[in-house]
Write a protein that holds these residues in place. Structure first.
Motif, PDB file in Angstrom:
ATOM      1  N   ASP A 140      -5.893 -12.297  -9.933  1.00 42.37           N
ATOM      2  CA  ASP A 140      -6.275 -11.938 -11.305  1.00 42.37           C
ATOM      3  C   ASP A 140      -6.994 -13.061 -12.045  1.00 42.37           C
ATOM      4  O   ASP A 140      -7.287 -12.957 -13.237  1.00 42.37           O
ATOM      5  CB  ASP A 140      -5.065 -11.439 -12.103  1.00 42.37           C
ATOM      6  N   GLY A 141      -7.304 -14.133 -11.337  1.00 40.03           N
ATOM      7  CA  GLY A 141      -8.149 -15.179 -11.905  1.00 40.03           C
ATOM      8  C   GLY A 141      -7.417 -16.210 -12.750  1.00 40.03           C
ATOM      9  O   GLY A 141      -8.038 -17.169 -13.219  1.00 40.03           O
ATOM     10  N   SER A 142      -6.115 -16.058 -12.927  1.00 39.87           N
ATOM     11  CA  SER A 142      -5.428 -17.026 -13.775  1.00 39.87           C
ATOM     12  C   SER A 142      -5.167 -18.345 -13.050  1.00 39.87           C
ATOM     13  O   SER A 142      -4.967 -19.383 -13.689  1.00 39.87           O
ATOM     14  CB  SER A 142      -4.115 -16.442 -14.314  1.00 39.87           C
ATOM     15  N   ARG A 143      -5.163 -18.311 -11.743  1.00 42.47           N
ATOM     16  CA  ARG A 143      -5.002 -19.530 -10.952  1.00 42.47           C
ATOM     17  C   ARG A 143      -6.069 -19.554  -9.848  1.00 42.47           C
ATOM     18  O   ARG A 143      -6.377 -18.517  -9.252  1.00 42.47           O
ATOM     19  CB  ARG A 143      -3.612 -19.590 -10.290  1.00 42.47           C
ATOM     20  N   SER A 144      -6.573 -20.751  -9.552  1.00 44.54           N
ATOM     21  CA  SER A 144      -7.533 -20.864  -8.441  1.00 44.54           C
ATOM     22  C   SER A 144      -7.108 -22.000  -7.513  1.00 44.54           C
ATOM     23  O   SER A 144      -6.282 -22.835  -7.885  1.00 44.54           O
ATOM     24  CB  SER A 144      -8.950 -21.077  -8.968  1.00 44.54           C
ATOM     25  N   TRP A 145      -7.717 -21.995  -6.333  1.00 43.38           N
ATOM     26  CA  TRP A 145      -7.289 -22.889  -5.262  1.00 43.38           C
ATOM     27  C   TRP A 145      -8.466 -23.703  -4.712  1.00 43.38           C
ATOM     28  O   TRP A 145      -9.619 -23.246  -4.719  1.00 43.38           O
ATOM     29  CB  TRP A 145      -6.708 -22.070  -4.095  1.00 43.38           C
ATOM     30  N   SER A 146      -8.113 -24.875  -4.212  1.00 40.50           N
ATOM     31  CA  SER A 146      -9.079 -25.651  -3.426  1.00 40.50           C
ATOM     32  C   SER A 146      -8.462 -25.869  -2.051  1.00 40.50           C
ATOM     33  O   SER A 146      -7.280 -25.572  -1.842  1.00 40.50           O
ATOM     34  CB  SER A 146      -9.379 -26.993  -4.091  1.00 40.50           C
ATOM     35  N   GLN A 147      -9.271 -26.368  -1.129  1.00 39.31           N
ATOM     36  CA  GLN A 147      -8.731 -26.655   0.202  1.00 39.31           C
ATOM     37  C   GLN A 147      -8.964 -28.116   0.546  1.00 39.31           C
ATOM     38  O   GLN A 147     -10.066 -28.638   0.359  1.00 39.31           O
ATOM     39  CB  GLN A 147      -9.349 -25.732   1.259  1.00 39.31           C
ATOM     40  N   GLY A 148      -7.914 -28.779   1.012  1.00 35.47           N
ATOM     41  CA  GLY A 148      -7.995 -30.196   1.328  1.00 35.47           C
ATOM     42  C   GLY A 148      -8.010 -30.421   2.827  1.00 35.47           C
ATOM     43  O   GLY A 148      -6.957 -30.460   3.471  1.00 35.47           O
TER      44      GLY A 148
END
Lengths: 325, 386
Positions: free
Chosen positions: B127-135
């Motif tokens: 729902d767009g309230s949290r986003s992720w990155s990849q390490g």
């Protein structure tokens, strides 16, 4: 390449069955053994086996009249037959008056498309046959010069117009099938050679430069199989979309030339000999690329259409394309 | 009358009908949707719009279509998600910015993370309230990823993480980082790695953005100093992180190519406006390359929807996708070099300049072009060293 699990299982089954036959037969005998004419005897509703046969024919580099028959598949018209036999379609070559007939024998009748006249039968195909002054590496395609031919109208222009699009689309997709088979053959042989031939005490395939050359060739071939399979899957449900068939044929020609160049580079000078196994499929592919629009002409036409219409074609819907394959 | 909800999302459902229903909803929601699709040169605004679009899509069910119910979705497959993506691009979208990671990271979480953790984090991703990155990459571990040094040591119910990741895309805006860390010895190479989800708000995390050549700061270096991470946030088993990474990379290299090719079409269509007759052959060539990317992506999507394990064939998609992106922007540079190279005076031109410069490095991220070629050579063609 062994990628049967990535391609439609039914199609791969037809192709492998055809390859087994083409390993022992050629010409009309191979068609009979496969039941080729049965494929479209009931109205050409599903031509996937015919395309599979042509891919196998390319891979085996065997000659049959399949491509010339496929073009006219589904045209259930008694006027087309000569002496009770189905004629072969002579596909246009470039912008000239030449046509090329795949797998033609002296007894075959030939039908060609002449704008303004319709579908016409060439009265004496052998009389207008191009006669090369020197031996050819591959005699699969017979080239006829229509400027010198006596022709008889079989399907007048008014009726031919409705048939034209389907004939061109089937010819292009069928030629693309053969080009894909030829591409496979060249890639397989080149990779096999690289795994055997040693230089500097190592096989050629152990050098990263060689690996990357062959990997690019496999990548080219992969994109062709993906687009080709979508077009063939669609052909089971109805007429082939002309824009999709044009794109597949254009891509098949381009991919073939790229892979052929890689195969020549990998196999070295030996491949530039008349007898080498690469020579015949290479020259066959070069000729097939010229049928019903060369890749060069088709690519330019695709670009012209995109520019003038301001639309980049999608060619297939995900709904149909992905789910059906 | 076409229904205005996602409808039947079973595997055999009619995708064309689903697409038609979504188009109707888009047309009826233009006032709400159009502002969120518009191009902006300010990246923060683009991210803000991307979040709002995710929220809107989820409120109406479209953003949940294709995701499993255990992750907060409505069921269906990746084909449904891909239809939504394509329709948004047809409506003028230039891309999801930080939510490009959705198609890469969320399927990986669903496949490998504990069900409780999936339920806790994936709905907020959708729902767009949290986003992720990849390490993944580190200063001393690029293409040779198995040499990475960021270490996670078990301490009670937690792991304690120390080290640094680099080129972690969109970390500036991310709330989570899915990180590949060393839980075994350096000698174990890829067998000593684990995947773990790190809350970027945790004490000891520092995100330093990297200003890129194209003016944006999408990339970052992320430092971890004694960061405590609950063991429940492990994604997959200890020591099996390499398998998780391969699963994720098959998405980044493979299924993501569907979304990317939609963006390429957007740019190429725009570019045809300034092309002349002399560009026809090159334009045709790029259109054909794009058709190859689309067809290869469709095949991979179909296989993913069928539950097939995506293997080295994803390397084909990465090679085709990145070659096409560079060919496309080469063509745009050749027909309208000034627009690419000179100071811009519109958001569209700024964006195109950013995209052009980004296209120069697409053959590096997600496994370089050379790594992909080696994958094809060894794992598809079976060529061997020695």
């Amino acid at each position: 390449m062994a990628d049967g699990d990535l391609r439609p299982a039914d199609y791969v089954g037809f192709r492998d069955a055809a390859a087994a036959i083409l390993g022992r037969h050629s010409g009309a005998g191979a068609l009979d053994a496969f039941g080729f004419t049965d494929v479209y005897a009931d109205g050409a509703e599903d031509l996937r086996p015919a395309y599979a046969f042509l891919e196998a024919q390319g891979s085996c580099c065997v000659s049959t009249p399949a491509l010339g028959l496929l073009a006219l598949a589904g045209l259930d018209d008694d006027r087309l037959a000569t002496d009770g036999r189905s004629p072969l379609f002579g596909a246009p070559v470039g912008r000239s008056s030449l046509v090329a007939v795949p797998g033609m024998t002296p007894d075959d009748g030939v039908l060609v498309d002449r704008r303004g006249s319709g579908l016409v039968a060439v009265e004496d195909p052998s009389a207008v046959r191009r006669t090369p002054p020197a031996p050819v590496a591959d005699d699969y395609l017979t080239v006829l010069d229509l400027d010198r031919a006596e022709c008889r109208v079989v399907v007048p222009e008014g009726e031919a117009e409705a048939l034209r699009e389907g004939i061109v689309a089937r010819t292009r997709l069928g030629a693309a099938a053969e080009l894909l088979g030829l591409t496979d053959r060249l890639l397989r042989d080149a990779a096999g050679y690289a795994g055997q031939r040693a230089q500097f005490g190592r096989t050629l395939s152990s050098f990263q430069a060689m690996q990357h050359l062959l990997a690019w060739a496999a990548t080219e071939r992969h994109q062709l199989t993906c687009l080709f399979d979508i077009a063939v899957a669609g052909s089971a449900a109805g007429p082939v979309d002309p824009e999709l068939a044009r794109a597949v044929k254009a891509m098949a020609g381009r991919v073939f030339h790229a892979v052929a160049q890689t195969a020549i580079q990998v196999t070295g000078a030996i491949s530039f000999t008349w007898e080498h196994s690469l020579n015949r499929p290479h020259q066959r592919g070069m000729a097939l690329d010229q049928l019903a629009g060369s890749s060069a002409d088709l690519v330019a036409a695709i670009g012209r259409q995109a520019r003038t219409e301001g639309v980049v074609p999608e060619l297939f819907a995900l709904a149909a394309g992905a789910a059906d394959t | 009358m076409v229904a205005r909800v996602p409808g039947d999302l079973s595997r055999d459902a009619d995708l064309a009908g689903f697409a038609a229903r979504f188009r109707v909803w888009l047309a009826e929601s233009t006032a709400d949707v159009a502002p969120l699709l518009a191009e902006h040169s300010d990246y923060d605004v683009r991210v803000q719009n991307a979040r709002a679009l995710r929220r809107l899509l989820c409120e109406h069910g479209w953003g949940l279509a294709g995701w499993p119910e255990e992750a907060g979705g409505l069921g269906g497959s990746i084909l449904h998600r891909s239809v939504v993506t394509e329709e948004l691009f047809r409506a003028g979208w230039s891309g999801p910015t930080v939510f490009e990671h959705l198609e890469i990271i969320a399927p990986t979480l669903v496949e490998f993370a504990a069900p409780e953790f999936v339920q806790a984090v994936v709905p907020a991703f959708l729902d767009g309230s949290r986003s992720w990155s990849q390490g993944f990459s580190e200063p001393e571990a690029g293409s040779d990823l198995a040499s990475l040094r960021t270490r996670a040591v078990r301490d009670g119910d937690d792991f304690v993480v120390n080290g640094a990741k680099i080129w972690t895309t969109w970390s500036k805006w991310a709330h989570w980082c899915l990180a590949l860390v060393r839980t075994g010895s350096a000698e174990e190479r890829h067998r000593g790695l684990s995947m773990i989800a790190i809350d970027l708000a945790s004490p000891g995390v520092e995100v330093r953005t990297i200003r890129q050549a194209n003016g944006t700061d999408e990339l970052a270096q992320v430092h971890f100093t004694d960061v405590r991470v609950p063991a429940a946030q492990l994604v997959g088993e200890v020591g099996r992180g390499w398998n998780v990474a391969l699963y994720l990379l098959a998405r980044e290299r493979g299924t993501l190519s569907w979304l990317r090719h939609c963006a390429f079409r957007h740019w190429l269509t725009t570019g045809t406006e300034v092309m002349g007759e002399d560009s026809d052959r090159e334009l045709g060539s790029v259109v054909l390359q794009l058709a190859g990317v689309r067809a290869a992506a469709a095949r991979l999507l179909s296989r993913a929807a069928d539950g097939a394990q995506l293997g080295p064939e994803a390397a084909f998609n990465k090679l085709l996708m990145t070659r096409t992106e560079q060919s496309l922007f080469n063509l745009l540079r050749e027909v309208d070099g000034g627009r690419i190279a000179l100071p811009a005076d519109s958001p569209e031109d700024v964006l195109q300049q950013q995209e052009y410069l980004f296209s120069r490095i697409v053959t590096i991220y997600g496994g370089s072009q050379q790594m992909q070629l080696t994958t094809v050579a060894r794992h598809v063609l079976g060529l061997r060293d020695g």
